[in-house]
Design an enzyme around this catalytic site. Sequence first.
Site, PDB file in Angstrom:
ATOM      1  N   ASP A 187       4.022  15.417  35.481  1.00  0.00           N
ATOM      2  CA  ASP A 187       3.695  15.485  36.909  1.00  0.00           C
ATOM      3  C   ASP A 187       2.237  15.177  37.200  1.00  0.00           C
ATOM      4  OD1 ASP A 187       6.281  16.159  37.535  1.00  0.00           O
ATOM      5  OD2 ASP A 187       5.917  18.314  37.543  1.00  0.00           O
ATOM      6  N   GLU A 211      11.139  13.962  44.179  1.00  0.00           N
ATOM      7  CA  GLU A 211      12.191  14.975  44.316  1.00  0.00           C
ATOM      8  C   GLU A 211      11.781  16.097  45.261  1.00  0.00           C
ATOM      9  OE1 GLU A 211      12.907  17.297  40.795  1.00  0.00           O
ATOM     10  OE2 GLU A 211      10.837  17.098  40.114  1.00  0.00           O
TER      11      GLU A 211
END
Length: 409
Positions: free
Chosen positions: A141, A242
């Site tokens: 991430d 997401e």
Amino acid sequence: MKNMMIGQSGGPSPAINASLAGAVQYAMASGQIGQVYGMLHGLEGLLQRQVVSLSDQIVTALDFELLVHTPAMALGSCRYRLPKDDKEIYAQVLQILQHYNIGYFFYCGGNDSMDTIANLSAYFRSQNADIKCIGIPKTVDNDLAVTDHTPGFGSAARFVAASFSEIMIDSMAYPAPSVTVVEVMGRNAGWLTASSVLARAHGYTGPHLIYLPEIPFDHTAYIEKVREKLKTERHVVVAVSEGIRSKETGRYVSEKDSGEVDMFGHASLGGVADVLKTLAKEQLGIKARSIEPSVLQRVGMHLASGTDLREAQEVGVTAVKTALLGQTDVMICIKRVSNHPYLVRYETTPLENVANHERKVPLSWISEDGTNVTEEMVDYLRPLFRGETHVNYEDGLPRFFRINQEKLV
């Protein structure tokens, strides 16, 4: 001579085993550390005394090479939250480490893992236990504070960019107009989704829309943007994080109504690409499909970045060097010196500067309409996914390293 304990935690990444290899190899060669132990499944496994001797299992040059190019986590992971007020748990951890004569404790992980090791380090100091605690960063991430980027991100970014190139080529094979929505990992930070922009490197126009969680998502504006793109593009490809949140409700667009959360309080998410695909299909009456690469984004070693794996190893080496110099309660971080040529150096930062902090994409690197990223983002990303790497093949398939988790000590 004191021994060393190392573990892995959180979500897997393509480079976390490279950091493990770098740390273990340097420790074994230092002459200042006795046995090198690994805890299986992070702190949760340590509490169950699931410990293996890495000194006995990672021995040859080939072992280390295979480990560097092995995806996921060789030691296994966990999502165990260390209770702050349960001193019995802390005492138990200290007792186990003292049993193995540990003087050096390393934890590879992300935000929550840095919080865990910070709490442990504080407890060890309160008990006058001389155990050096060092955090080794990882996360696809790329959302850890202080460090310029995290090991694992570059390889995942390369996989995402390559996948978008292939998806665009596939969509162009058909004459009928279409919309393809691709969901990319990233709950609250859009670094990985932004890396899809690199797919435009060889003249491709897509992804045509890029939605990051840093900008609230407007359902109506999304449909209008797709409609507008279809005037000039037969096939519209959309990259979406997401974790995008609705502008109207503030909730995740794909958040499940059950209210289900994990141990760290993170909401359980569904498939945002499917939501956007359905929206386009119903509102525009056009062929639409959704793609969710899911864990493939973080295990694609055949597309790993050479730069990423090299830096990951160096972060592991630096962690051990730092501990041997007497430092503790710090995380290793990468400092970018220049882009042209690309140069970095390795530094340390107190764990408190990282634990429970989240580094998001700067708003200045996102276009004003929230559907694209700027050239500053492209310049930042480009060096991280370059460089080839070597994967060992056997009988036509990649050969990976496996630790014998049955051989506990």
